[in-house]
Design an enzyme around this catalytic site. Structure first.
Site, mmCIF file in Angstrom:
data_model
loop_
_atom_site.group_PDB
_atom_site.id
_atom_site.type_symbol
_atom_site.label_atom_id
_atom_site.label_comp_id
_atom_site.label_asym_id
_atom_site.label_seq_id
_atom_site.Cartn_x
_atom_site.Cartn_y
_atom_site.Cartn_z
ATOM 1 N N GLY A 344 37.396 -41.131 60.532
ATOM 2 C CA GLY A 344 38.157 -40.734 61.708
ATOM 3 C C GLY A 344 39.606 -40.433 61.366
ATOM 4 N N GLU A 368 39.805 -22.466 36.508
ATOM 5 C CA GLU A 368 38.773 -22.335 35.476
ATOM 6 C C GLU A 368 37.499 -21.680 36.012
ATOM 7 O OE1 GLU A 368 38.342 -25.723 32.905
ATOM 8 O OE2 GLU A 368 40.386 -26.378 33.342
ATOM 9 N N GLY A 369 37.712 -20.675 36.858
ATOM 10 C CA GLY A 369 36.615 -19.900 37.414
ATOM 11 C C GLY A 369 36.443 -20.160 38.890
ATOM 12 N N THR A 370 36.726 -19.167 39.727
ATOM 13 C CA THR A 370 36.577 -19.327 41.165
ATOM 14 C C THR A 370 35.096 -19.354 41.544
ATOM 15 O OG1 THR A 370 36.558 -16.951 41.590
ATOM 16 C CG2 THR A 370 38.722 -18.027 41.533
#
Length: 389
Positions: A344, A368-370
């Site tokens: 919450g 390091e890479g999408t």
């Protein structure tokens, strides 16, 4: 055999006594050294004492952990992964320090460097006496490193390096920067002493993710380097991409550490927080959330373990690393978001680790890479068709 909520699949049975000892050593260090302070560091946006922390990590054998020789621990890939999980359970910034040091900067020198370069840099880096960074991403060049503008040209027997790199972990505290640059021969890597004339590394401020981490820009203004500064063992993008694969493997494990910390925080909270006369963990909707989080968490750890075994066997492919990073970071973020709903309003407080992990993972999702790049890597592997261009 009884059901263990923290290990519902019995994955610890897959680990050797040495694996468990390494995991527990790193977990204890993180609990003693990082967890009491990390919320304050995160709120202040700094990582004080980073050099001391690096030396302690060197003493643990966590720097260049899976490399052989030169003072490195020579651990298995699974053992390195377990360390990454425990470090990121404390904070992504600590795991990033270790990943960049060992899997990027040290790995590049270990894999592609000359024996002289290895002897010069690796023992001190393994001990944490020297910190390294890895310069690939540029201000306007992210997912397309072939388009980098940083350039190194020959000048007599020297190289002259010019350009800028961006979002570089450890940059402002590094003694050596592994910098990738265009040359007339193709993309080459250089081991650049950071005290070289023309080199600077201003720290990047005003981050809302990875706040307890040193992130910098690298500026090379006609930095003159001797001929032996170039990494002789590779030419072309396969050099930096090979390093990235090694580092992404650690992320596959590390993301599950952030997820585990968030899940366990939500589980503990659900058993003690009362509403309508009983703990919220006794309500069906909360139990459904906990079950779903546990499911994805331990599936992700099992995936990481499988990839680690493949790396130890020498059969792990880059596409499989993309599979792991894409799945585990994405699922870790979802676990953090779900954990936040269990807590919450308390879920946004730094008294609990959930929001800190969630914001950190937004960086881990991209660097390091999408997501998109890993989807395209897998898409190409599945169809045989290249959709990158």
């Amino acid at each position: 055999m009884s059901f263990v909520p923290t290990d519902p699949l019995g994955l610890d049975e897959l680990l050797s006594p040495e694996d468990l000892a390494i995991r527990d050593t790193v977990r204890t260090w993180a609990a003693d050294r990082i967890l009491p302070h990390i919320a304050d560091w995160y709120e202040r946006g700094e990582l004080p004492g980073i050099r001391e922390i690096a030396r302690e990590l060197g003493t643990l054998g966590a720097l260049g952990m899976s490399l052989q020789g030169y003072g490195c621990a020579g651990a298995t890939a699974v053992q390195y992964g377990l360390a990454c999980l425990e470090l990121e359970a404390a904070d992504s910034g600590i795991r990033s320090l270790v990943s960049v040091q060992g899997s990027l900067a040290m790995y590049a020198i270990w894999k592609y460097g000359s024996e002289e370069q290895k002897q010069r840099w690796l023992p001190g880096m393994a001990a944490g006496e020297l910190i390294g960074c890895f310069g690939l991403t540029e201000p306007d060049i992210g997912s397309d490193p072939a388009a980098m503008r940083t350039y190194a040209k020959r000048d007599g027997g020297d190289w002259v390096l010019s350009g800028r790199k961006m979002w570089i972990t450890n940059g402002s505290v590094a003694s050596v920067a592994v910098v990738w640059a265009q040359t007339d021969e193709g993309i080459r890597g250089f081991a650049v002493p950071t005290d070289s004339a023309g080199f600077s590394a201003p720290e990047i401020k005003h981050k809302w993710s990875l706040r307890a981490s040193v992130t910098s820009e690298l500026v090379m203004d006609d930095v003159r380097l001797p001929a032996d500064a170039v990494l002789p063992g590779v030419c072309g993008l396969k050099g930096p991409l090979g390093c990235l694969s090694h580092a992404r493997y650690g992320i596959v494990w590390g993301a599950m550490g952030a997820a585990r910390a968030s899940f366990e925080s939500a589980l503990d909270y659900a058993k003690t927080r009362e509403q309508f006369g009983k703990p919220i963990g006794g309500f069906q909707l909360t139990q459904a959330k906990l079950a779903d989080m546990a499911l994805e968490l331990h599936k992700g750890i099992l995936l990481a373990h499988h990839l680690g075994r493949r790396m130890d066997a020498g059969t792990l492919r880059p596409e499989q690393i993309s599979f792991g990073k894409l799945n585990n970071v994405r699922e870790a973020i979802e676990i953090c978001r779900t954990a936040r709903t269990v807590l919450g309003a308390n879920g946004i407080s730094l008294e609990y680790p959930v929001m800190r992990h969630a914001t950190n993972l937004e960086s881990v999702l991209t660097y390091e890479g999408t997501v998109e790049m890993h989807q395209l890597v897998l898409g190409k592997a599945l169809t045989g068709l290249d959709a990158f261009r």
